[in-house]
Each structure stands twice: as structure tokens, then as C-alpha cells.
Scaffold this motif. Structure first.
Motif, PDB file in Angstrom:
ATOM      1  N   ILE A   1       2.473   1.376  -8.978  1.00 42.96           N
ATOM      2  CA  ILE A   1       2.238   0.240  -8.262  1.00 42.96           C
ATOM      3  C   ILE A   1       1.652   0.251  -6.919  1.00 42.96           C
ATOM      4  O   ILE A   1       0.792  -0.055  -6.404  1.00 42.96           O
ATOM      5  CB  ILE A   1       3.550  -0.591  -8.104  1.00 42.96           C
ATOM      6  N   THR A   2       2.148   1.720  -6.227  1.00 41.58           N
ATOM      7  CA  THR A   2       1.711   2.117  -5.148  1.00 41.58           C
ATOM      8  C   THR A   2       0.201   2.687  -5.151  1.00 41.58           C
ATOM      9  O   THR A   2      -0.546   2.451  -4.315  1.00 41.58           O
ATOM     10  CB  THR A   2       2.385   3.233  -4.655  1.00 41.58           C
ATOM     11  N   GLN A   3       0.033   3.171  -6.400  1.00 44.19           N
ATOM     12  CA  GLN A   3      -1.410   3.443  -6.492  1.00 44.19           C
ATOM     13  C   GLN A   3      -2.383   2.403  -6.398  1.00 44.19           C
ATOM     14  O   GLN A   3      -3.376   2.587  -5.844  1.00 44.19           O
ATOM     15  CB  GLN A   3      -1.521   4.158  -8.001  1.00 44.19           C
ATOM     16  N   ARG A   4      -2.229   1.402  -7.280  1.00 45.24           N
ATOM     17  CA  ARG A   4      -2.955   0.108  -7.198  1.00 45.24           C
ATOM     18  C   ARG A   4      -3.024  -0.384  -5.888  1.00 45.24           C
ATOM     19  O   ARG A   4      -4.054  -1.079  -5.372  1.00 45.24           O
ATOM     20  CB  ARG A   4      -2.347  -0.837  -8.279  1.00 45.24           C
ATOM     21  N   HIS A   5      -1.733  -0.419  -5.240  1.00 47.56           N
ATOM     22  CA  HIS A   5      -1.943  -1.182  -3.737  1.00 47.56           C
ATOM     23  C   HIS A   5      -3.066  -0.348  -2.931  1.00 47.56           C
ATOM     24  O   HIS A   5      -3.627  -0.879  -2.296  1.00 47.56           O
ATOM     25  CB  HIS A   5      -0.638  -0.906  -3.041  1.00 47.56           C
ATOM     26  N   LEU A   6      -2.682   0.975  -2.851  1.00 46.60           N
ATOM     27  CA  LEU A   6      -3.765   1.889  -2.240  1.00 46.60           C
ATOM     28  C   LEU A   6      -5.193   1.686  -2.594  1.00 46.60           C
ATOM     29  O   LEU A   6      -6.088   1.522  -1.622  1.00 46.60           O
ATOM     30  CB  LEU A   6      -3.315   3.395  -2.208  1.00 46.60           C
ATOM     31  N   GLN A   7      -5.582   1.493  -3.903  1.00 49.37           N
ATOM     32  CA  GLN A   7      -6.856   1.228  -4.405  1.00 49.37           C
ATOM     33  C   GLN A   7      -7.311  -0.018  -3.835  1.00 49.37           C
ATOM     34  O   GLN A   7      -8.586  -0.134  -3.406  1.00 49.37           O
ATOM     35  CB  GLN A   7      -6.694   1.305  -5.894  1.00 49.37           C
ATOM     36  N   ASP A   8      -6.365  -1.089  -3.692  1.00 49.36           N
ATOM     37  CA  ASP A   8      -6.820  -2.323  -3.521  1.00 49.36           C
ATOM     38  C   ASP A   8      -7.154  -2.250  -1.647  1.00 49.36           C
ATOM     39  O   ASP A   8      -8.315  -2.842  -1.247  1.00 49.36           O
ATOM     40  CB  ASP A   8      -5.799  -3.438  -3.546  1.00 49.36           C
TER      41      ASP A   8
ATOM     42  N   CYS B   1      -7.028   9.043  -9.212  1.00 50.15           N
ATOM     43  CA  CYS B   1      -5.709   8.810  -8.761  1.00 50.15           C
ATOM     44  C   CYS B   1      -5.020   9.771 -10.015  1.00 50.15           C
ATOM     45  O   CYS B   1      -4.976   9.627 -11.127  1.00 50.15           O
ATOM     46  CB  CYS B   1      -4.972   7.419  -9.259  1.00 50.15           C
ATOM     47  N   PHE B   2      -3.983  10.648  -9.350  1.00 51.64           N
ATOM     48  CA  PHE B   2      -2.987  11.303 -10.204  1.00 51.64           C
ATOM     49  C   PHE B   2      -1.578  11.557  -9.838  1.00 51.64           C
ATOM     50  O   PHE B   2      -1.390  10.928  -8.750  1.00 51.64           O
ATOM     51  CB  PHE B   2      -3.726  12.928  -9.806  1.00 51.64           C
ATOM     52  N   ASP B   3      -0.895  11.802 -10.680  1.00 51.83           N
ATOM     53  CA  ASP B   3       0.503  11.757 -10.373  1.00 51.83           C
ATOM     54  C   ASP B   3       1.283  13.056 -10.396  1.00 51.83           C
ATOM     55  O   ASP B   3       2.575  13.325 -10.507  1.00 51.83           O
ATOM     56  CB  ASP B   3       1.379  10.764 -11.344  1.00 51.83           C
TER      57      ASP B   3
END
Length: 238
Positions: A15-22, A34-36
Motif C-alpha cells: 500500500i505504501t509502495q503504491r502511495h509513493l508511486q502515485d 519497487c522492491f521489498d
């Protein structure tokens, strides 16, 4: 104040990845990946464009974000901005050892992200230019003029021996135009139209401006081309 073109996100929360991408998509910043976890990040950095890393401290696997950053900095010269929900003294002390370019606490707003990234990237550009460190991007945005002078396209700043040169607005714009066309003659007409836009001025006004720059920076190689224009000569690009 500019943003980096390519950012890598290391974050274990989707969710945080997507928020940052947006957030980054709204300002046309490319997310290279994006990597974890640490291993995927290190492998990917061999093949993708990266001008900055957004790094969560808590990521998947045995290697955390701080340890991963230390590994990355052994082989890459990159600005790293940390993201974390933890701001305890022990974590902050460990972070400070890395002299990070930025730190963002969770939860965060879009404005916090963008302001922090802009400041971090500007600090990084100033630091790399002053220390002579090469960027990891494929194409440098710095113009080496001679042993002492260089011009940063990203910051629109002229540097002398690593220090920014103070000039007025017209002087800075003139140097920018000549630097963008280094080793090529820029005509009087082009310079006047760019410097004064809709105002009609005489060639003598341009000559006065050039004279003021030469007086301020006598060893900057501005060359006059009679009845044609001016050029900035770079001994590093000949």
C-alpha cells in the motif's frame, strides 16, 4: 528546485509502495522499480536507472534498510532518503552515521515527500559537484568549463572551485545561455531576445552586461565574435 528523474523505492508494504508511486507520478518522476528486500534491490541496481533511493528501514529478509544502504553506498554514489515509522533514539543514531540526505516519518503527506526529495536532491547535487564525485546516471548534467569553472544544468548555477558564484539575474541568465551552447557562438539577436524577451534593447546594452560579467569573473573564457555574438569556451570539451 528540481526532482530526480528516476527513483527506486524499497518498501515492504504494498500500500505504501503504491502511495509513493502515485505521488511521484503526479510530478512526472519515473519509478525505476519497487522492491521489498535487499537481494532484489542490489541485483536490480546493476541494470536500472537510479538517481535516488527511497528506503524504508524495516524491509523483508535478514538485512534491514540501514544495512542495505551501507552495502549500496560501497559501490554506488546515490542519495538515499529514509522512510520509517520508528523514530527512537537508537534508530536515529544509526541513521546519522550514514549522513542521510533526508528522513521521512510515517505517516507522511504528499507535500512532505516532495519537499524532502527536492531538498535532498539539491544537497546531493551540490555535494557531488563540490567534491568532484561522478554521478551514477548515464549522462552528466554538469558542464566542465576549465580547471576552476563548471556549470550545473540541474541547478542553473555557475561554480568556481566548487563554490557557487553570486551574480544578478541577468548575469546568471547570460551565463546559462552561453553554458548551454558551450564552444558555440550565440548571436547577439538570440541573446538579446532571451535576456530581455519583449523589450527592445541596443547591442550596447548586451555589451555592458558582458562587460559586467568579465569584470566580476575575469578568468571566465567568454569570447567576443565581432558583429556576430559571444561564446563560452570550454577547454574540457575541445
Amino acid at each position: 528546485m528540481g526532482l530526480p528523474k528516476n527513483i527506486v523505492i524499497v518498501e515492504d508494504e504494498v500500500i505504501t509502495q503504491r502511495h509513493l508511486q502515485d505521488i511521484l507520478a503526479q510530478v512526472d518522476v519515473n519509478v525505476s522499480g519497487c522492491f521489498d528486500n535487499a537481494s532484489n534491490t542490489i541485483e536490480a541496481l546493476k541494470n536500472i536507472d537510479c538517481d535516488m533511493i527511497l528506503m524504508d528501514i524495516n524491509i523483508k529478509g535478514p538485512v534491514d534498510g540501514i544495512q542495505l544502504s551501507k552495502k549500496i553506498l560501497e559501490t554506488h554514489t546515490l542519495p538515499i532518503v529514509f522512510i520509517t515509522a520508528h523514530n527512537d533514539d537508537a534508530t536515529l543514531e544509526e541513521l546519522l552515521e550514514l549522513a542521510p540526505y533526508g528522513f521521512i516519518g510515517k505517516p507522511f503527506s504528499s507535500k512532505e515527500i516532495l519537499v524532502t526529495l527536492k531538498i535532498a536532491y539539491k544537497r546531493y547535487l551540490i555535494h557531488t559537484e563540490a567534491s568532484g564525485v561522478n554521478k551514477t546516471s548515464n549522462e552528466s548534467n554538469d558542464i566542465a568549463i576549465n580547471e576552476y569553472y563548471s556549470y550545473s544544468r540541474d541547478l542553473s548555477v555557475l561554480y568556481y572551485d566548487g563554490k557557487a558564484v553570486k551574480m544578478n539575474k541577468k548575469q546568471s541568465k547570460l551565463i546559462g545561455l552561453l553554458s548551454q551552447n558551450v564552444n558555440h557562438t550565440v548571436s547577439y539577436d538570440v541573446l538579446i531576445s532571451q535576456l530581455w524577451e519583449d523589450d527592445t534593447v541596443a547591442d550596447s546594452t548586451l555589451r555592458t552586461l558582458v562587460y559586467s560579467v568579465r569584470k566580476l569573473l575575469p578568468d571566465l573564457p567568454i569570447i567576443s565574435h565581432s558583429k556576430v555574438g559571444y561564446s563560452l569556451q570550454s577547454s574540457h570539451l575541445i
